[in-house]
Enzyme design. Sequence first.
Site, PDB file in Angstrom:
ATOM      1  N   MET A   1       0.835  -1.198   0.000  1.00 57.49           N
ATOM      2  CA  MET A   1       0.000   0.000   0.000  1.00 57.49           C
ATOM      3  C   MET A   1       0.873   1.253   0.000  1.00 57.49           C
ATOM      4  SD  MET A   1      -3.082  -0.857  -0.234  1.00 57.49           S
ATOM      5  CE  MET A   1      -4.174  -2.236   0.039  1.00 57.49           C
ATOM      6  N   CYS A   2       0.244   2.359  -0.278  1.00 56.52           N
ATOM      7  CA  CYS A   2       0.976   3.601  -0.431  1.00 56.52           C
ATOM      8  C   CYS A   2       0.274   4.654   0.417  1.00 56.52           C
ATOM      9  CB  CYS A   2       0.976   4.034  -1.890  1.00 56.52           C
ATOM     10  SG  CYS A   2       1.505   2.716  -3.009  1.00 56.52           S
ATOM     11  N   GLN A   3       0.775   5.877   0.368  1.00 56.83           N
ATOM     12  CA  GLN A   3       0.058   6.963   1.021  1.00 56.83           C
ATOM     13  C   GLN A   3      -0.078   8.145   0.071  1.00 56.83           C
ATOM     14  OE1 GLN A   3       0.516   8.054   5.052  1.00 56.83           O
ATOM     15  NE2 GLN A   3       0.728   5.960   5.786  1.00 56.83           N
TER      16      GLN A   3
ATOM     17  N   ILE B   1       3.722   8.574  -1.597  1.00 58.95           N
ATOM     18  CA  ILE B   1       4.879   7.751  -1.238  1.00 58.95           C
ATOM     19  C   ILE B   1       4.483   6.302  -1.455  1.00 58.95           C
ATOM     20  CG2 ILE B   1       6.193   9.294   0.276  1.00 58.95           C
ATOM     21  CD1 ILE B   1       4.692   8.216   2.636  1.00 58.95           C
TER      22      ILE B   1
END
Lengths: 253, 253
Positions: free
Chosen positions: A1-3, A78
């Site tokens: 997962m990313c942000q 990110i």
Amino acid sequence: MCQLLGMNANTPTDLNFSFTGFTQRGGRTDQHADGWGIAFFEDKGLRHFVDPQRAVDSPLADLLRRYPIHSCNVIAHIRKATQGRVALENCHPFVRELWGRYWVFAHNGDLKDFRPRLHAHFHPVGSTDSEHVFCWIMQELAKSHAGVPSVAELTLTLRELAARVAPHGTFNFLLSNGQALWAHASTQLHYLERRHPFTQAHLSDEDLSVDFSAHTQPNDRVALVVTAPLTTDETWTPMAPGELRVFVDGASA
Amino acid sequence: MCQLLGMNANTPTDLNFSFTGFTQRGGRTDQHADGWGIAFFEDKGLRHFVDPQRAVDSPLADLLRRYPIHSCNVIAHIRKATQGRVALENCHPFVRELWGRYWVFAHNGDLKDFRPRLHAHFHPVGSTDSEHVFCWIMQELAKSHAGVPSVAELTLTLRELAARVAPHGTFNFLLSNGQALWAHASTQLHYLERRHPFTQAHLSDEDLSVDFSAHTQPNDRVALVVTAPLTTDETWTPMAPGELRVFVDGASA
């Protein structure tokens, strides 16, 4: 997962404070160490920075934490790789041109086995599910409208398109064409509207505070959208699963 | 008028030395002070930096003079506005995606009264003649080939397209898709191939020398294309008016 991190403002605003907190999650306070990127609109123009290094120790991210770029629409990301190798071409946000405007897209989530057919003029350069679905959204927007539609019309179309993708996985995304910021939540996305009277805010990820009342005018409005709240002393509103929200001039429209 | 700098190499190479000399022309040794830009391919990925400030005192250009980005295909530009106001969206190089690859274009010259019809999917975001003609080239490439052709086929098509534009004004340009660097000369463009045995070179625009033999391997090859020679002690070859040349793996193909 990313942000994800997005900003929409009614006056060109720098993102240094939020970006400083956000990029700590790119290797220090969190594990999103497979690259990062940020895109700033200046009117119709775009500055686009991507880097397959950890945001926390990238020289380019360091410059952007210190150097104020003033913008009304920003999208940052990110990455923690789920699909697609760690490479420059797989760093979000992605950019395409449609109707003489740049479009910027970043995604947090995973769309397993969802590869809609790309039969028009948008094709991914990298190998992520995210860039593939962005190309599909651009294709479908181009089919739905003859020229650049109003923000309200775009929001209706995007709501339909997002609902077609969402059942296939996790689909939190940010999209901007420099006129508005669209945010779609599937599992995790929070937003905040800063306006007069401005107060002080303290970052969650770094011991850093800023007094916004010292840096703003009474009419300034700034909306922020982020995966997990960036500050400890402001009230962030969680978005509901399936919700698509559009921000114009620093406020939810 | 503007100035162009392109690099094509057979191994990822930094451009710090050349970029240092080149950006002095963006306000110090020459008057190209209306913005600058540079795009670096890393495989299929792209780093793209544009800035409407003078290159000589831009914080971003300063970082790029010091921070080595290794690339096999680079295009840089410093702008002296002729058409289109000084704005981020008018800074070269311009980027579009076609066939799942990024294409980067920068132009030196002036195309008066040449606005070929754009009837397909590429439209300028800014107001320069350069971005307009780039969109037209992308449109015509897309019409000429069903998918990404070989470099040799692309060169033939580009030679035809350049010959259709050239009569309308000054048309020095650089184009790359990350596989090759194409250079078209109309009035002023010089190139150089650096290969074993490497020697020392001294910049024309700054008192700086580098001994390439200390930083290279015997098999390295680098081709540079630039508006006006960058070094005083190397032999730059002027391109002929109307000449289109393609560089692959650091050599003229």
